[in-house]
Enzyme design. Structure first.
Site, PDB file in Angstrom:
ATOM      1  N   GLU A  19       0.830  -1.213   0.000  1.00 42.99           N
ATOM      2  CA  GLU A  19       0.000   0.000   0.000  1.00 42.99           C
ATOM      3  C   GLU A  19       0.867   1.267   0.000  1.00 42.99           C
ATOM      4  O   GLU A  19       1.837   1.366   0.743  1.00 42.99           O
ATOM      5  CB  GLU A  19      -0.906   0.008   1.233  1.00 42.99           C
ATOM      6  CG  GLU A  19      -1.785   1.251   1.270  1.00 42.99           C
ATOM      7  CD  GLU A  19      -2.797   1.205   2.383  1.00 42.99           C
ATOM      8  OE1 GLU A  19      -3.594   0.248   2.430  1.00 42.99           O
ATOM      9  OE2 GLU A  19      -2.798   2.121   3.224  1.00 42.99           O
ATOM     10  N   THR A  50      -3.959   4.931  -1.406  1.00 39.31           N
ATOM     11  CA  THR A  50      -5.018   5.435  -0.535  1.00 39.31           C
ATOM     12  C   THR A  50      -5.655   6.704  -1.100  1.00 39.31           C
ATOM     13  O   THR A  50      -5.113   7.358  -1.992  1.00 39.31           O
ATOM     14  CB  THR A  50      -4.490   5.722   0.886  1.00 39.31           C
ATOM     15  OG1 THR A  50      -3.503   6.740   0.801  1.00 39.31           O
ATOM     16  CG2 THR A  50      -3.901   4.483   1.518  1.00 39.31           C
ATOM     17  N   HIS A  79      -8.127   3.328  -3.879  1.00 38.20           N
ATOM     18  CA  HIS A  79      -9.072   3.497  -2.772  1.00 38.20           C
ATOM     19  C   HIS A  79     -10.048   4.621  -3.130  1.00 38.20           C
ATOM     20  O   HIS A  79      -9.701   5.551  -3.849  1.00 38.20           O
ATOM     21  CB  HIS A  79      -8.347   3.894  -1.488  1.00 38.20           C
ATOM     22  CG  HIS A  79      -7.453   2.835  -0.925  1.00 38.20           C
ATOM     23  ND1 HIS A  79      -7.113   2.781   0.408  1.00 38.20           N
ATOM     24  CD2 HIS A  79      -6.821   1.793  -1.504  1.00 38.20           C
ATOM     25  CE1 HIS A  79      -6.315   1.760   0.624  1.00 38.20           C
ATOM     26  NE2 HIS A  79      -6.106   1.135  -0.529  1.00 38.20           N
ATOM     27  N   ARG A 109     -15.860   3.864   3.592  1.00 37.33           N
ATOM     28  CA  ARG A 109     -16.663   4.993   4.035  1.00 37.33           C
ATOM     29  C   ARG A 109     -15.779   6.212   4.246  1.00 37.33           C
ATOM     30  O   ARG A 109     -16.113   7.312   3.855  1.00 37.33           O
ATOM     31  CB  ARG A 109     -17.368   4.640   5.361  1.00 37.33           C
ATOM     32  CG  ARG A 109     -18.318   5.715   5.818  1.00 37.33           C
ATOM     33  CD  ARG A 109     -18.658   5.577   7.289  1.00 37.33           C
ATOM     34  NE  ARG A 109     -17.536   5.961   8.137  1.00 37.33           N
ATOM     35  CZ  ARG A 109     -17.567   5.975   9.455  1.00 37.33           C
ATOM     36  NH1 ARG A 109     -18.667   5.587  10.088  1.00 37.33           N
ATOM     37  NH2 ARG A 109     -16.506   6.331  10.155  1.00 37.33           N
ATOM     38  N   ALA A 130     -19.917   1.954   3.646  1.00 34.33           N
ATOM     39  CA  ALA A 130     -19.148   1.359   2.552  1.00 34.33           C
ATOM     40  C   ALA A 130     -19.980   0.351   1.740  1.00 34.33           C
ATOM     41  O   ALA A 130     -19.747   0.204   0.525  1.00 34.33           O
ATOM     42  CB  ALA A 130     -17.898   0.689   3.108  1.00 34.33           C
ATOM     43  N   GLN A 181      -7.212  -3.590   8.651  1.00 28.49           N
ATOM     44  CA  GLN A 181      -6.429  -2.601   9.388  1.00 28.49           C
ATOM     45  C   GLN A 181      -5.210  -3.330   9.944  1.00 28.49           C
ATOM     46  O   GLN A 181      -5.250  -4.551  10.148  1.00 28.49           O
ATOM     47  CB  GLN A 181      -7.316  -2.051  10.528  1.00 28.49           C
ATOM     48  CG  GLN A 181      -6.683  -1.028  11.409  1.00 28.49           C
ATOM     49  CD  GLN A 181      -6.256   0.185  10.601  1.00 28.49           C
ATOM     50  OE1 GLN A 181      -5.186   0.160   9.989  1.00 28.49           O
ATOM     51  NE2 GLN A 181      -7.051   1.226  10.590  1.00 28.49           N
TER      52      GLN A 181
HETATM   53  C1  LIG Z   1      -7.393  -1.505   4.417  1.00 28.91           C
HETATM   54  C2  LIG Z   1      -7.883  -0.116   4.777  1.00 28.91           C
HETATM   55  C3  LIG Z   1      -7.677   0.930   3.886  1.00 28.91           C
HETATM   56  C4  LIG Z   1      -8.115   2.220   4.187  1.00 28.91           C
HETATM   57  N1  LIG Z   1      -7.896   3.225   3.284  1.00 28.91           N
HETATM   58  C5  LIG Z   1      -8.356   4.476   3.544  1.00 28.91           C
HETATM   59  C6  LIG Z   1      -8.197   5.521   2.591  1.00 28.91           C
HETATM   60  O1  LIG Z   1      -7.606   5.319   1.520  1.00 28.91           O
HETATM   61  N2  LIG Z   1      -8.694   6.759   2.891  1.00 28.91           N
HETATM   62  C7  LIG Z   1      -9.350   7.002   4.084  1.00 28.91           C
HETATM   63  O2  LIG Z   1      -9.775   8.154   4.290  1.00 28.91           O
HETATM   64  N3  LIG Z   1      -9.549   6.019   4.998  1.00 28.91           N
HETATM   65  C8  LIG Z   1      -9.066   4.770   4.760  1.00 28.91           C
HETATM   66  N4  LIG Z   1      -9.260   3.761   5.680  1.00 28.91           N
HETATM   67  C9  LIG Z   1      -9.918   4.077   6.961  1.00 28.91           C
HETATM   68  C10 LIG Z   1     -11.457   3.887   6.896  1.00 28.91           C
HETATM   69  O3  LIG Z   1     -12.011   4.777   5.950  1.00 28.91           O
HETATM   70  C11 LIG Z   1     -12.015   4.172   8.297  1.00 28.91           C
HETATM   71  O4  LIG Z   1     -11.569   3.176   9.205  1.00 28.91           O
HETATM   72  C12 LIG Z   1     -13.510   4.352   8.406  1.00 28.91           C
HETATM   73  O5  LIG Z   1     -13.836   4.806   9.738  1.00 28.91           O
HETATM   74  C13 LIG Z   1     -14.325   3.082   8.187  1.00 28.91           C
HETATM   75  O6  LIG Z   1     -14.387   2.789   6.861  1.00 28.91           O
HETATM   76  P1  LIG Z   1     -15.185   1.465   6.367  1.00 28.91           P
HETATM   77  O7  LIG Z   1     -15.048   1.431   4.918  1.00 28.91           O
HETATM   78  O8  LIG Z   1     -14.782   0.281   7.151  1.00 28.91           O
HETATM   79  O9  LIG Z   1     -16.669   1.905   6.790  1.00 28.91           O
HETATM   80  P2  LIG Z   1     -17.991   1.072   7.031  1.00 28.91           P
HETATM   81  O10 LIG Z   1     -17.888  -0.306   6.506  1.00 28.91           O
HETATM   82  O11 LIG Z   1     -19.120   1.917   6.562  1.00 28.91           O
HETATM   83  O12 LIG Z   1     -18.012   0.945   8.628  1.00 28.91           O
HETATM   84  C14 LIG Z   1     -17.946   2.089   9.496  1.00 28.91           C
HETATM   85  C15 LIG Z   1     -18.635   1.765  10.815  1.00 28.91           C
HETATM   86  O13 LIG Z   1     -20.034   1.595  10.615  1.00 28.91           O
HETATM   87  C16 LIG Z   1     -20.439   0.250  10.852  1.00 28.91           C
HETATM   88  N5  LIG Z   1     -21.278  -0.116   9.690  1.00 28.91           N
HETATM   89  C17 LIG Z   1     -20.885  -0.617   8.493  1.00 28.91           C
HETATM   90  N6  LIG Z   1     -21.926  -0.763   7.665  1.00 28.91           N
HETATM   91  C18 LIG Z   1     -23.016  -0.325   8.348  1.00 28.91           C
HETATM   92  C19 LIG Z   1     -24.389  -0.204   8.017  1.00 28.91           C
HETATM   93  N7  LIG Z   1     -24.853  -0.577   6.820  1.00 28.91           N
HETATM   94  N8  LIG Z   1     -25.239   0.305   8.968  1.00 28.91           N
HETATM   95  C20 LIG Z   1     -24.785   0.679  10.174  1.00 28.91           C
HETATM   96  N9  LIG Z   1     -23.477   0.568  10.557  1.00 28.91           N
HETATM   97  C21 LIG Z   1     -22.605   0.085   9.653  1.00 28.91           C
HETATM   98  C22 LIG Z   1     -19.152  -0.567  10.937  1.00 28.91           C
HETATM   99  O14 LIG Z   1     -19.265  -1.693  11.775  1.00 28.91           O
HETATM  100  C23 LIG Z   1     -18.174   0.462  11.466  1.00 28.91           C
HETATM  101  O15 LIG Z   1     -18.275   0.607  12.857  1.00 28.91           O
HETATM  102  C24 LIG Z   1      -8.798   2.465   5.428  1.00 28.91           C
HETATM  103  C25 LIG Z   1      -8.996   1.401   6.341  1.00 28.91           C
HETATM  104  C26 LIG Z   1      -8.544   0.121   6.020  1.00 28.91           C
HETATM  105  C27 LIG Z   1      -8.735  -1.005   6.995  1.00 28.91           C
END
Ligand SMILES: Cc1cc2nc3c(=O)[nH]c(=O)nc-3n(C[C@H](O)[C@H](O)[C@H](O)COP(=O)(O)OP(=O)(O)OC[C@H]3O[C@@H](n4cnc5c(N)ncnc54)[C@H](O)[C@@H]3O)c2cc1C
Length: 293
Positions: A19, A50, A79, A109, A130, A181
């Protein structure tokens, strides 16, 4: 040639991937491209770039993924986050990815511009989670879509079981793979695999590994992401804190041991958080007999 990551992951042997983040300065750009050129000969399964925290680096992400696709032999994953974007904005970015020949997107997200500690609020006319972005991407074109996973649970989740349900929901929405993560306990990752398998989600979940080469930087990142920085590792690093070479040697040894434990436990591969540097990643890779080609 850009291949769908799910096809690459279905091949024999563990995957490994690197990454990068889009740099803000010319010096950062040089550092990134040195790292890419030094890691390219290892023929990783894919690399990924990212999307800026707060959604602010759309153009930088686009320009780096375009250049990787055009000028290297690497398959690249872009991303994309829902931050500060309406559905129309997201559709425009997705169209730009498609025009650049990008076939793989990590659907996230994202966090508020104030950082992961700020309370999440969806943009008016945008997406809340997401899973919605996964569906949008599949609706917009022939994309292979990855999602984020959290072995210690996402910081907003009340518990790991609930968190695993939302990962399974992202699979049900059409996610083709997941990347985690960073974390330091193989047991946390292996338990997540069991939880999501019980929920009927069978996509590859690739563990993310962060080589520790600079203690304060990793502690800062762990605090930001809510990941746990274990006391035993802090103690080992503290013992050699005034010798940067020794810190690096401990970091490489610990990461290599974690990788071996993960692969032995059934991980489909290893995802390295490179921080745009190649040395620690190459040192860990050199110690991993099971992934070498
Ligand atoms: C591999 C990796 C790469 C990343 N790359 C980036 C990047 O490039 N740029 C950046 O800004 N951030 C990045 N992040 C950070 C990430 O955007 C944050 O951790 C963010 O807070 C959560 O994103 P998510 O896609 O998991 O969100 P979601 O899957 O939407 O989850 C967020 C929260 O909501 C809950 N949730 C999920 N779906 C629902 C639903 N339908 N209804 C209610 N609750 C729900 C989940 O359990 C979680 O607590 C990355 C994280 C990882 C692990």
């Amino acid at each position: 040639m850009q291949h769908p990551v799910k096809e690459l992951l279905a091949r024999d042997g563990p995957s490994f991937s690197f990454e990068f983040f889009p740099p803000k300065t010319d010096d950062g750009e040089r550092l990134l491209w040195t790292a890419i050129r030094e890691l390219e000969p290892l023929q990783p399964t894919f690399v990924d770039v990212t999307y800026g925290a707060g959604g602010g680096t759309r153009d930088r992400t686009l320009s780096v993924v375009k250049r990787i696709a055009a000028e290297t032999s690497l398959t690249v994953v872009a991303h994309l986050t829902c931050v500060a974007a309406t559905v129309e904005d997201l559709q425009a970015t997705i169209a730009d990815f498609a025009d650049a020949g990008i076939r793989n997107v990590l659907a996230l997200r994202g966090d508020m511009p104030g950082g992961p500690q700020a309370t999440w609020e969806a943009t008016r006319g945008g997406l809340a989670h997401a899973d919605e972005l996964v569906r949008l991407l599949h609706g917009e074109g022939d994309f292979c879509v990855g999602v984020a996973a959290f072995p210690e649970g996402h910081p907003e989740s009340p518990d790991r079981e609930t968190d695993a349900k939302y990962l399974a929901a992202k699979c049900a929405a059409g996610a083709d793979f997941a990347i985690t993560q960073f974390f330091f306990s193989a047991a946390d990752y292996l338990e997540l695999l069991d939880r999501v398998a019980d929920l009927g989600c069978d996509v590859p979940v690739i563990p993310g590994v962060m080589p520790v080469t600079n203690v304060s930087q990793i502690q800062r990142m762990a605090a930001m992401s809510g990941a746990e920085f274990p006391q035993w590792l802090a103690d080992r690093l503290q013992d050699v804190a005034d010798d940067p070479q020794a810190v690096r040697a401990v970091g490489v040894e610990v990461a290599a041991a974690l990788c071996e434990e993960l692969l032995a436990g059934g991980a489909p591969g290893i995802h390295f958080y490179t921080l745009n540097r190649s040395t620690a990643t190459r040192e860990i890779y050199a110690q991993l007999k099971s992934v070498q080609r």
